[in-house]
Design an enzyme around this catalytic site. Sequence first.
Site, PDB file in Angstrom:
ATOM      1  N   LYS A 260      19.734   6.299  -8.448  1.00  0.00           N
ATOM      2  CA  LYS A 260      19.389   5.416  -7.336  1.00  0.00           C
ATOM      3  C   LYS A 260      18.822   4.098  -7.848  1.00  0.00           C
ATOM      4  O   LYS A 260      19.204   3.019  -7.390  1.00  0.00           O
ATOM      5  CB  LYS A 260      18.381   6.098  -6.409  1.00  0.00           C
ATOM      6  CG  LYS A 260      17.960   5.206  -5.256  1.00  0.00           C
ATOM      7  CD  LYS A 260      16.855   5.820  -4.433  1.00  0.00           C
ATOM      8  CE  LYS A 260      16.299   4.796  -3.472  1.00  0.00           C
ATOM      9  NZ  LYS A 260      15.085   5.243  -2.820  1.00  0.00           N
TER      10      LYS A 260
ATOM     11  N   HIS B  20       0.843  -1.197   0.000  1.00  0.00           N
ATOM     12  CA  HIS B  20       0.000   0.000   0.000  1.00  0.00           C
ATOM     13  C   HIS B  20       0.879   1.249   0.000  1.00  0.00           C
ATOM     14  O   HIS B  20       0.371   2.356   0.018  1.00  0.00           O
ATOM     15  CB  HIS B  20      -0.907   0.027   1.235  1.00  0.00           C
ATOM     16  CG  HIS B  20      -1.978  -1.015   1.202  1.00  0.00           C
ATOM     17  ND1 HIS B  20      -3.139  -0.897   1.902  1.00  0.00           N
ATOM     18  CD2 HIS B  20      -2.077  -2.208   0.560  1.00  0.00           C
ATOM     19  CE1 HIS B  20      -3.898  -1.961   1.708  1.00  0.00           C
ATOM     20  NE2 HIS B  20      -3.265  -2.762   0.897  1.00  0.00           N
ATOM     21  N   ASN B  21       2.190   1.049  -0.003  1.00  0.00           N
ATOM     22  CA  ASN B  21       3.157   2.141   0.059  1.00  0.00           C
ATOM     23  C   ASN B  21       3.343   2.727  -1.345  1.00  0.00           C
ATOM     24  O   ASN B  21       3.940   2.094  -2.218  1.00  0.00           O
ATOM     25  CB  ASN B  21       4.483   1.608   0.617  1.00  0.00           C
ATOM     26  CG  ASN B  21       5.541   2.669   0.770  1.00  0.00           C
ATOM     27  OD1 ASN B  21       5.668   3.574  -0.049  1.00  0.00           O
ATOM     28  ND2 ASN B  21       6.338   2.538   1.815  1.00  0.00           N
TER      29      ASN B  21
ATOM     30  N   ASN C   8       5.218   5.221  -2.461  1.00  0.00           N
ATOM     31  CA  ASN C   8       6.614   5.447  -2.848  1.00  0.00           C
ATOM     32  C   ASN C   8       7.268   4.156  -3.313  1.00  0.00           C
ATOM     33  O   ASN C   8       8.003   4.132  -4.294  1.00  0.00           O
ATOM     34  CB  ASN C   8       7.407   6.040  -1.682  1.00  0.00           C
ATOM     35  CG  ASN C   8       7.023   7.467  -1.386  1.00  0.00           C
ATOM     36  OD1 ASN C   8       6.757   8.247  -2.294  1.00  0.00           O
ATOM     37  ND2 ASN C   8       6.981   7.814  -0.114  1.00  0.00           N
TER      38      ASN C   8
ATOM     39  N   ARG D  60      16.850  -2.370  -3.971  1.00  0.00           N
ATOM     40  CA  ARG D  60      15.706  -2.886  -4.725  1.00  0.00           C
ATOM     41  C   ARG D  60      16.106  -3.188  -6.170  1.00  0.00           C
ATOM     42  O   ARG D  60      15.661  -4.175  -6.747  1.00  0.00           O
ATOM     43  CB  ARG D  60      14.532  -1.910  -4.679  1.00  0.00           C
ATOM     44  CG  ARG D  60      13.833  -1.947  -3.349  1.00  0.00           C
ATOM     45  CD  ARG D  60      12.427  -1.386  -3.377  1.00  0.00           C
ATOM     46  NE  ARG D  60      11.962  -1.345  -2.001  1.00  0.00           N
ATOM     47  CZ  ARG D  60      12.092  -0.308  -1.195  1.00  0.00           C
ATOM     48  NH1 ARG D  60      12.661   0.795  -1.622  1.00  0.00           N
ATOM     49  NH2 ARG D  60      11.650  -0.368   0.042  1.00  0.00           N
TER      50      ARG D  60
ATOM     51  N   HIS E 121      12.994   8.489  -0.318  1.00  0.00           N
ATOM     52  CA  HIS E 121      12.095   8.422   0.828  1.00  0.00           C
ATOM     53  C   HIS E 121      12.771   7.623   1.938  1.00  0.00           C
ATOM     54  O   HIS E 121      13.868   7.105   1.767  1.00  0.00           O
ATOM     55  CB  HIS E 121      10.755   7.777   0.423  1.00  0.00           C
ATOM     56  CG  HIS E 121      10.897   6.430  -0.211  1.00  0.00           C
ATOM     57  ND1 HIS E 121      10.845   5.268   0.506  1.00  0.00           N
ATOM     58  CD2 HIS E 121      11.115   6.062  -1.498  1.00  0.00           C
ATOM     59  CE1 HIS E 121      11.015   4.240  -0.310  1.00  0.00           C
ATOM     60  NE2 HIS E 121      11.182   4.698  -1.534  1.00  0.00           N
ATOM     61  N   GLY E 122      12.116   7.550   3.073  1.00  0.00           N
ATOM     62  CA  GLY E 122      12.647   6.761   4.180  1.00  0.00           C
ATOM     63  C   GLY E 122      13.992   7.279   4.659  1.00  0.00           C
ATOM     64  O   GLY E 122      14.158   8.470   4.938  1.00  0.00           O
TER      65      GLY E 122
ATOM     66  N   ASP F  51      10.173  -6.843   1.597  1.00  0.00           N
ATOM     67  CA  ASP F  51      10.390  -6.302   2.927  1.00  0.00           C
ATOM     68  C   ASP F  51      11.807  -5.763   2.882  1.00  0.00           C
ATOM     69  O   ASP F  51      12.709  -6.402   2.335  1.00  0.00           O
ATOM     70  CB  ASP F  51      10.225  -7.349   4.025  1.00  0.00           C
ATOM     71  CG  ASP F  51      10.008  -6.688   5.380  1.00  0.00           C
ATOM     72  OD1 ASP F  51       9.156  -5.788   5.465  1.00  0.00           O
ATOM     73  OD2 ASP F  51      10.696  -7.056   6.348  1.00  0.00           O
ATOM     74  N   SER F  52      11.974  -4.582   3.401  1.00  0.00           N
ATOM     75  CA  SER F  52      13.276  -3.948   3.282  1.00  0.00           C
ATOM     76  C   SER F  52      13.533  -3.056   4.475  1.00  0.00           C
ATOM     77  O   SER F  52      12.621  -2.720   5.231  1.00  0.00           O
ATOM     78  CB  SER F  52      13.341  -3.129   1.985  1.00  0.00           C
ATOM     79  OG  SER F  52      12.299  -2.175   1.961  1.00  0.00           O
TER      80      SER F  52
END
Length: 199
Positions: A174, A9-10, A12, A180, A151-152, A68-69
């Site tokens: 990036k 649901h993220n 970004n 990723r 982000h993050g 998952d990160s």
Amino acid sequence: MVRVVLATHNRNKALEFQQILGDAVPGLQIVGYDGPEPVEDGITFEQNALIKARAAAERTGMIALADDSGICVDAMGGAPGIFSARWAGRHGDAQANLRLLLDQLADLPDSSRAAHFTATLALVTPEGETTVVEGVWPGRIAREARGGHGHGYDPIFLPDGHDVTAAELGPEAKNAESHRARAFAAIVPVLRALSRPGN
């Protein structure tokens, strides 16, 4: 054409997935997921990615892809790790998370600020077949947040080989070398095989 539901649901993260995959897999259509988010009670990135992918595959009857990160700091025994998104206590408060991490590392010299991002991707078919891959992006933690991209924890992460943060690199740079991107490089052959005619 094969459809794969992206179990997040993220926004970004979904945007980053779309940018990284691009045209790498002809005949692949990524669709969004609006089902309930399962409880991520695994103790590893792999376990949590599988929980999300299995839930989406079961709910939609489609092939599901989840990740998952997080960021792992050597001097903190790999923390925040799987708790990266809620490090400061509230899930998704990125500013509070990175401020807390900077505060926790304030007394460490640059030589002790090694860290890496990890991304684990899990692909699950409706029949329950699974593929799990991992991408790691080594670097270190900066002394202050810099940059407006990403982000993050991107504003405080200095990737190896760079004097700028991940948030200063810009999306194209990036997405060419991130955790990723590395995980996607490993999953692309699997997605290509699934999207071939006859599969």
